[in-house]
Design a protein around this motif. Structure first.
Motif, mmCIF file in Angstrom:
data_model
loop_
_atom_site.group_PDB
_atom_site.id
_atom_site.type_symbol
_atom_site.label_atom_id
_atom_site.label_comp_id
_atom_site.label_asym_id
_atom_site.label_seq_id
_atom_site.Cartn_x
_atom_site.Cartn_y
_atom_site.Cartn_z
ATOM 1 N N GLU A 1 0.848 -1.178 0.000
ATOM 2 C CA GLU A 1 0.000 0.000 0.000
ATOM 3 C C GLU A 1 0.886 1.232 0.000
ATOM 4 O O GLU A 1 1.874 1.296 0.753
ATOM 5 C CB GLU A 1 -0.930 0.021 1.217
ATOM 6 C CG GLU A 1 -2.109 -0.917 1.081
ATOM 7 C CD GLU A 1 -3.203 -0.643 2.100
ATOM 8 O OE1 GLU A 1 -4.262 -1.306 1.993
ATOM 9 O OE2 GLU A 1 -3.010 0.211 2.995
ATOM 10 N N ILE A 2 0.536 2.201 -0.836
ATOM 11 C CA ILE A 2 1.366 3.398 -0.998
ATOM 12 C C ILE A 2 0.503 4.636 -0.780
ATOM 13 O O ILE A 2 -0.555 4.793 -1.420
ATOM 14 C CB ILE A 2 2.001 3.449 -2.404
ATOM 15 C CG1 ILE A 2 2.844 2.198 -2.665
ATOM 16 C CG2 ILE A 2 2.860 4.695 -2.548
ATOM 17 C CD1 ILE A 2 2.106 1.121 -3.428
ATOM 18 N N TYR A 3 0.947 5.503 0.111
ATOM 19 C CA TYR A 3 0.314 6.808 0.310
ATOM 20 C C TYR A 3 1.147 7.836 -0.440
ATOM 21 O O TYR A 3 2.360 7.944 -0.243
ATOM 22 C CB TYR A 3 0.246 7.163 1.786
ATOM 23 C CG TYR A 3 -0.221 8.580 2.056
ATOM 24 C CD1 TYR A 3 -1.527 8.967 1.773
ATOM 25 C CD2 TYR A 3 0.649 9.521 2.604
ATOM 26 C CE1 TYR A 3 -1.963 10.265 2.020
ATOM 27 C CE2 TYR A 3 0.218 10.822 2.863
ATOM 28 C CZ TYR A 3 -1.080 11.194 2.562
ATOM 29 O OH TYR A 3 -1.504 12.477 2.804
ATOM 30 N N SER A 4 0.496 8.602 -1.322
ATOM 31 C CA SER A 4 1.159 9.629 -2.119
ATOM 32 C C SER A 4 0.470 10.962 -1.879
ATOM 33 O O SER A 4 -0.766 11.044 -1.946
ATOM 34 C CB SER A 4 1.112 9.293 -3.609
ATOM 35 O OG SER A 4 1.737 8.041 -3.867
ATOM 36 N N VAL A 5 1.266 11.992 -1.589
ATOM 37 C CA VAL A 5 0.723 13.320 -1.347
ATOM 38 C C VAL A 5 1.733 14.339 -1.857
ATOM 39 O O VAL A 5 2.944 14.122 -1.753
ATOM 40 C CB VAL A 5 0.444 13.535 0.160
ATOM 41 C CG1 VAL A 5 1.716 13.488 0.985
ATOM 42 C CG2 VAL A 5 -0.326 14.824 0.407
ATOM 43 N N PRO A 6 1.276 15.458 -2.446
ATOM 44 C CA PRO A 6 2.228 16.481 -2.887
ATOM 45 C C PRO A 6 3.053 17.009 -1.715
ATOM 46 O O PRO A 6 2.564 17.129 -0.588
ATOM 47 C CB PRO A 6 1.317 17.564 -3.470
ATOM 48 C CG PRO A 6 0.062 16.844 -3.859
ATOM 49 C CD PRO A 6 -0.111 15.768 -2.837
ATOM 50 N N ALA A 7 4.311 17.306 -1.995
ATOM 51 C CA ALA A 7 5.188 17.834 -0.951
ATOM 52 C C ALA A 7 4.750 19.205 -0.490
ATOM 53 O O ALA A 7 5.061 19.624 0.637
ATOM 54 C CB ALA A 7 6.628 17.867 -1.451
ATOM 55 N N SER A 8 4.022 19.943 -1.311
ATOM 56 C CA SER A 8 3.435 21.227 -0.926
ATOM 57 C C SER A 8 2.008 21.280 -1.450
ATOM 58 O O SER A 8 1.738 20.849 -2.574
ATOM 59 C CB SER A 8 4.255 22.391 -1.485
ATOM 60 O OG SER A 8 4.321 22.342 -2.885
ATOM 61 N N VAL A 9 1.119 21.795 -0.620
ATOM 62 C CA VAL A 9 -0.302 21.825 -0.940
ATOM 63 C C VAL A 9 -0.769 23.267 -0.940
ATOM 64 O O VAL A 9 -0.422 24.058 -0.046
ATOM 65 C CB VAL A 9 -1.119 20.988 0.070
ATOM 66 C CG1 VAL A 9 -2.612 21.064 -0.251
ATOM 67 C CG2 VAL A 9 -0.648 19.544 0.065
ATOM 68 N N SER A 10 -1.572 23.615 -1.904
ATOM 69 C CA SER A 10 -2.053 24.989 -2.021
ATOM 70 C C SER A 10 -2.926 25.364 -0.823
ATOM 71 O O SER A 10 -3.937 24.707 -0.537
ATOM 72 C CB SER A 10 -2.850 25.146 -3.324
ATOM 73 O OG SER A 10 -3.367 26.449 -3.429
ATOM 74 N N GLY A 11 -2.509 26.410 -0.117
ATOM 75 C CA GLY A 11 -3.302 26.954 0.971
ATOM 76 C C GLY A 11 -3.299 26.143 2.236
ATOM 77 O O GLY A 11 -4.035 26.471 3.178
ATOM 78 N N GLN A 12 -2.519 25.081 2.307
ATOM 79 C CA GLN A 12 -2.493 24.256 3.513
ATOM 80 C C GLN A 12 -1.058 23.919 3.886
ATOM 81 O O GLN A 12 -0.191 23.740 3.028
ATOM 82 C CB GLN A 12 -3.271 22.946 3.316
ATOM 83 C CG GLN A 12 -4.783 23.101 3.358
ATOM 84 C CD GLN A 12 -5.478 21.755 3.309
ATOM 85 O OE1 GLN A 12 -5.272 20.990 2.369
ATOM 86 N NE2 GLN A 12 -6.306 21.473 4.299
ATOM 87 N N SER A 13 -0.837 23.837 5.181
ATOM 88 C CA SER A 13 0.450 23.371 5.691
ATOM 89 C C SER A 13 0.198 22.643 7.001
ATOM 90 O O SER A 13 -0.840 22.838 7.648
ATOM 91 C CB SER A 13 1.414 24.548 5.901
ATOM 92 O OG SER A 13 0.907 25.426 6.904
ATOM 93 N N GLY A 14 1.105 21.818 7.358
ATOM 94 C CA GLY A 14 0.949 21.058 8.592
ATOM 95 C C GLY A 14 1.531 19.674 8.433
ATOM 96 O O GLY A 14 2.404 19.435 7.585
ATOM 97 N N SER A 15 1.048 18.748 9.233
ATOM 98 C CA SER A 15 1.607 17.392 9.250
ATOM 99 C C SER A 15 0.557 16.372 8.832
ATOM 100 O O SER A 15 -0.652 16.622 8.898
ATOM 101 C CB SER A 15 2.138 17.061 10.645
ATOM 102 O OG SER A 15 1.079 17.044 11.580
ATOM 103 N N VAL A 16 1.048 15.244 8.401
ATOM 104 C CA VAL A 16 0.201 14.097 8.081
ATOM 105 C C VAL A 16 0.615 12.960 9.015
ATOM 106 O O VAL A 16 1.764 12.497 8.979
ATOM 107 C CB VAL A 16 0.363 13.657 6.612
ATOM 108 C CG1 VAL A 16 -0.471 12.410 6.334
ATOM 109 C CG2 VAL A 16 -0.034 14.789 5.669
ATOM 110 N N ALA A 17 -0.324 12.546 9.868
ATOM 111 C CA ALA A 17 -0.053 11.447 10.802
ATOM 112 C C ALA A 17 -0.199 10.118 10.071
ATOM 113 O O ALA A 17 -1.238 9.856 9.442
ATOM 114 C CB ALA A 17 -1.012 11.523 11.982
#
Length: 304
Positions: free
Chosen positions: A227-243
């Motif tokens: 299983e692979i989780y993929s997310v952009p390294a930078s997100v428009s209008g959002q910042s923070g952490s992914v648990a």
């Protein structure tokens, strides 16, 4: 002067020798040769006579040919490839957006066979279709992404793709073998379980910044699943952490035994691995979940 007893013994010896000679000659195995006052056996090939038994043995050996004939019928000959090239496995890899690679396999002679795909420590097992084909979009874990395809019945093949936007997307992998019951969960920017920012393979697509894909066929014998989780390294209008957590459901297939998993994660451009061996609870705990908080490191996402 010969006594009667000596004469009787000589006559019996001669009769036995003549009888043996007739039997040996009729069987084709040898004949009697007289010389130098004694009787001895010589092989049949020295006589120049046909070896009838050998000819019959050759005929018996030839009778085994029709028994093998049904293995190669006219239909099977039609189904056989016309050239060795048709039996070769060919693979292709092409980089696409979001640090993904379109990967395909063609192996006409290996229809419906299990296929194992390897890439930078990640591996999973699927089945080729009835035409010997497989295709999927896979995450690129390195800038020069090398993919290896192998099957049990023949040599494998390799494909390489150069990924220009490598580093623009974070990929996290959890993989295991068999029915271990693992799942990868991501909770984006403080999201609670079951909310729009809770991402797992059963979540509704398009409600979060990232996504999880599952690779591998659980219906195969001892399959490799990833299983692979993929997310952009930078997100428009959002910042923070992914648990990030790996969870394992206690089922009838894994209760009371050890299960194994492996995590692959990029840190500062380097791919690291972490192995896990875990003893599952007894079968009375079926339906409950074990949450593994330390197998993966949380991601830091910057706003763009």
């Amino acid at each position: 002067m010969l006594t009667k007893q000596v004469m009787l013994t000589s006559a019996m010896t001669l009769a036995c020798a003549l009888g043996l000679g007739v039997y040996m000659q009729s069987s084709g195995l040898g004949r009697l040769v007289e010389g130098a006052g004694e009787t001895e056996m010589a092989p049949a090939e020295l006589t120049g006579e046909p070896e009838q038994e050998n000819l019959r043995l050759e005929k018996i050996a030839l009778t085994s040919v029709p028994a093998a004939a049904p293995l190669e019928t006219a239909e099977s000959r039609r189904n056989q490839p016309s050239s060795a090239a048709e039996c070769q496995m060919t693979v292709a890899a092409e980089a696409v957006a979001q640090a993904m690679v379109t990967f395909s396999v063609d192996a006409p002679c290996r229809a419906n066979e299990p296929l194992t795909v390897h890439h930078s420590g990640m591996s999973f097992t699927v089945s080729l279709d009835s035409a010997g084909h497989y295709a999927a979009q896979l995450p690129a874990l390195t800038r020069t992404a090398v993919f290896i395809a192998e099957s049990a019945s023949g040599p494998g093949a390799v494909a390489v793709a150069e990924v220009s936007d490598f580093g623009a997307v974070e990929h996290v992998v959890v993989q295991w073998s068999g029915n271990s019951g693992f799942e990868l969960h991501a909770r984006e920017f403080g999201a609670a379980y079951g909310s729009a920012g809770h991402v797992w393979h059963g979540a509704t697509a398009g409600t979060s910044a990232g996504r999880i894909i599952r690779l591998g066929d659980e219906n195969l014998l001892a399959p490799r699943i990833a299983e692979i989780y993929s997310v952009p390294a930078s997100v428009s209008g959002q910042s923070g952490s992914v648990a990030l957590t790996a969870e394992a459901e206690v089922t009838g297939s894994n209760c009371g035994r050890d299960v194994f998993a492996q995590a692959l994660q990029l840190r500062a451009g380097r791919l690291s691995t972490r192995d896990l061996v875990m003893a599952m609870p007894d079968c009375e705990a079926q339906g409950s979940f074990l949450v593994l908080n330390n197998l993966l490191e949380d991601l830091k996402i910057a706003a763009n």
